[in-house]
Design a protein around this motif. Structure first.
Motif, PDB file in Angstrom:
ATOM      1  N   HIS A 146       0.842  -1.186   0.000  1.00 31.02           N
ATOM      2  CA  HIS A 146       0.000   0.000   0.000  1.00 31.02           C
ATOM      3  C   HIS A 146       0.893   1.257   0.000  1.00 31.02           C
ATOM      4  N   GLU A 147       0.284   2.432   0.199  1.00 29.50           N
ATOM      5  CA  GLU A 147       1.031   3.682   0.196  1.00 29.50           C
ATOM      6  C   GLU A 147       2.103   3.672   1.295  1.00 29.50           C
ATOM      7  N   PRO A 148       3.209   4.401   1.082  1.00 28.90           N
ATOM      8  CA  PRO A 148       4.250   4.461   2.120  1.00 28.90           C
ATOM      9  C   PRO A 148       3.666   4.900   3.461  1.00 28.90           C
ATOM     10  N   GLY A 149       4.063   4.204   4.511  1.00 26.44           N
ATOM     11  CA  GLY A 149       3.598   4.546   5.855  1.00 26.44           C
ATOM     12  C   GLY A 149       2.334   3.830   6.279  1.00 26.44           C
ATOM     13  N   THR A 150       1.727   3.045   5.390  1.00 26.69           N
ATOM     14  CA  THR A 150       0.490   2.344   5.738  1.00 26.69           C
ATOM     15  C   THR A 150       0.779   1.198   6.706  1.00 26.69           C
ATOM     16  N   ARG A 151      -0.088   1.055   7.707  1.00 22.22           N
ATOM     17  CA  ARG A 151       0.011  -0.049   8.663  1.00 22.22           C
ATOM     18  C   ARG A 151      -1.338  -0.743   8.774  1.00 22.22           C
ATOM     19  N   GLU A 152      -1.282  -2.021   9.091  1.00 20.90           N
ATOM     20  CA  GLU A 152      -2.506  -2.785   9.317  1.00 20.90           C
ATOM     21  C   GLU A 152      -2.510  -3.341  10.736  1.00 20.90           C
ATOM     22  N   HIS A 153      -3.733  -3.502  11.266  1.00 22.50           N
ATOM     23  CA  HIS A 153      -3.926  -4.032  12.612  1.00 22.50           C
ATOM     24  C   HIS A 153      -4.954  -5.146  12.489  1.00 22.50           C
ATOM     25  N   LEU A 154      -4.586  -6.346  12.858  1.00 25.32           N
ATOM     26  CA  LEU A 154      -5.465  -7.492  12.686  1.00 25.32           C
ATOM     27  C   LEU A 154      -5.690  -8.188  14.020  1.00 25.32           C
ATOM     28  N   THR A 155      -6.949  -8.324  14.410  1.00 22.57           N
ATOM     29  CA  THR A 155      -7.325  -9.040  15.630  1.00 22.57           C
ATOM     30  C   THR A 155      -8.086 -10.299  15.251  1.00 22.57           C
ATOM     31  N   VAL A 156      -7.576 -11.440  15.650  1.00 20.03           N
ATOM     32  CA  VAL A 156      -8.223 -12.715  15.327  1.00 20.03           C
ATOM     33  C   VAL A 156      -9.417 -12.915  16.270  1.00 20.03           C
ATOM     34  N   LEU A 157     -10.571 -13.145  15.673  1.00 20.19           N
ATOM     35  CA  LEU A 157     -11.798 -13.363  16.444  1.00 20.19           C
ATOM     36  C   LEU A 157     -12.126 -14.845  16.576  1.00 20.19           C
ATOM     37  N   GLN A 158     -11.650 -15.632  15.623  1.00 22.55           N
ATOM     38  CA  GLN A 158     -11.958 -17.062  15.618  1.00 22.55           C
ATOM     39  C   GLN A 158     -10.898 -17.794  14.801  1.00 22.55           C
ATOM     40  N   GLY A 159     -10.428 -18.930  15.299  1.00 23.22           N
ATOM     41  CA  GLY A 159      -9.473 -19.733  14.546  1.00 23.22           C
ATOM     42  C   GLY A 159      -8.037 -19.281  14.749  1.00 23.22           C
ATOM     43  N   ALA A 160      -7.191 -19.622  13.783  1.00 24.47           N
ATOM     44  CA  ALA A 160      -5.764 -19.287  13.843  1.00 24.47           C
ATOM     45  C   ALA A 160      -5.323 -18.722  12.496  1.00 24.47           C
ATOM     46  N   MET A 161      -4.491 -17.687  12.537  1.00 24.05           N
ATOM     47  CA  MET A 161      -4.019 -17.041  11.310  1.00 24.05           C
ATOM     48  C   MET A 161      -2.516 -16.817  11.376  1.00 24.05           C
ATOM     49  N   GLU A 162      -1.951 -16.612  10.206  1.00 23.27           N
ATOM     50  CA  GLU A 162      -0.523 -16.317  10.098  1.00 23.27           C
ATOM     51  C   GLU A 162      -0.358 -15.037   9.288  1.00 23.27           C
ATOM     52  N   ILE A 163       0.474 -14.125   9.807  1.00 25.02           N
ATOM     53  CA  ILE A 163       0.766 -12.861   9.128  1.00 25.02           C
ATOM     54  C   ILE A 163       2.176 -12.929   8.558  1.00 25.02           C
ATOM     55  N   GLU A 164       2.322 -12.518   7.307  1.00 27.76           N
ATOM     56  CA  GLU A 164       3.645 -12.430   6.686  1.00 27.76           C
ATOM     57  C   GLU A 164       3.825 -11.018   6.149  1.00 27.76           C
TER      58      GLU A 164
END
Length: 205
Positions: A146-164
């Motif tokens: 995405h654009e320079p400086g963009t950040r994401e915030h992810l909260t898992v509500l159910q199950g299991a996830m992997e962030i790369e």
């Protein structure tokens, strides 16, 4: 001096009613320009997205020309609003507005086994967005930078996830939150055996 007959005729004549001025038509051009500016779209950008010539769009925005219904539909579709929103855009916002389940846009990536429900309002798109992300088993949401400086915030509500992101990988379980750089290619994957859900917030740079 008027005769009595003339006086009676005058007395019985109905009073003239003032003519009603026609309602002022909505300034559609102003609304389109306002919506375009809110979305940080250039005249060229909206012209290309809607398939409307730049010269015609310029005339419409300056209220020099009225768009046909077909042209208005293409413009509102490119702006992410409905036709009725175009004509009511100048009204004061409601103190409380409610969106039902059918008002929430949904993006389906059938091959990648993901679904994104767009909870954020369209006027914040490109600045601050939040989604409900659902991943089927083996599903993934893979994104370009995405654009320079963009950040994401992810909260898992159910199950299991992997962030790369940026060469790093983290595994999350339910109730975990990951905050990561999104101005590089990044991916969210379901690493569990069942469906996984998360709240995804994107803050653009």
């Amino acid at each position: 001096m008027a005769s009595s007959g003339n006086r009676r005729a005058a007395a019985s004549a109905p009073a003239a009613t003032p003519s009603t001025a026609p309602a002022t038509p909505p300034r559609v051009g102003e609304q389109i320009q306002r919506l375009r500016n809110e979305r940080k779209m250039t005249l060229d950008g909206l012209s290309r997205a809607a398939g409307v010539s730049k010269s015609m769009l310029s005339e419409i925005e300056r209220d020099k020309a009225n768009p046909t219904i077909a042209v208005a539909w293409r413009l509102t579709n490119a702006l992410g609003v409905s036709l009725d929103q175009l004509f009511t855009a100048s009204k004061a916002p409601e103190a409380i507005s409610v969106a039902g389940p059918h008002d929430i846009p949904t993006l389906d990536g059938h091959d990648a086994k993901y679904q994104l429900r767009v909870w954020g309002p369209i006027e914040l798109a490109g600045r601050f967005e939040w989604y409900e992300l659902t991943l089927q088993a083996g599903g993934a949401l893979v994104s370009n930078a995405h654009e320079p400086g963009t950040r994401e915030h992810l909260t898992v509500l159910q199950g299991a996830m992997e962030i790369e992101a940026d060469g790093a990988t983290k595994r999350l379980k339910s109730a975990d939150t990951a905050r990561y750089v999104a101005d590089v290619p990044h991916a969210i994957r379901n690493v569990g055996k069942g469906e996984a859900k998360a709240l995804l917030v994107v803050i653009h740079g």
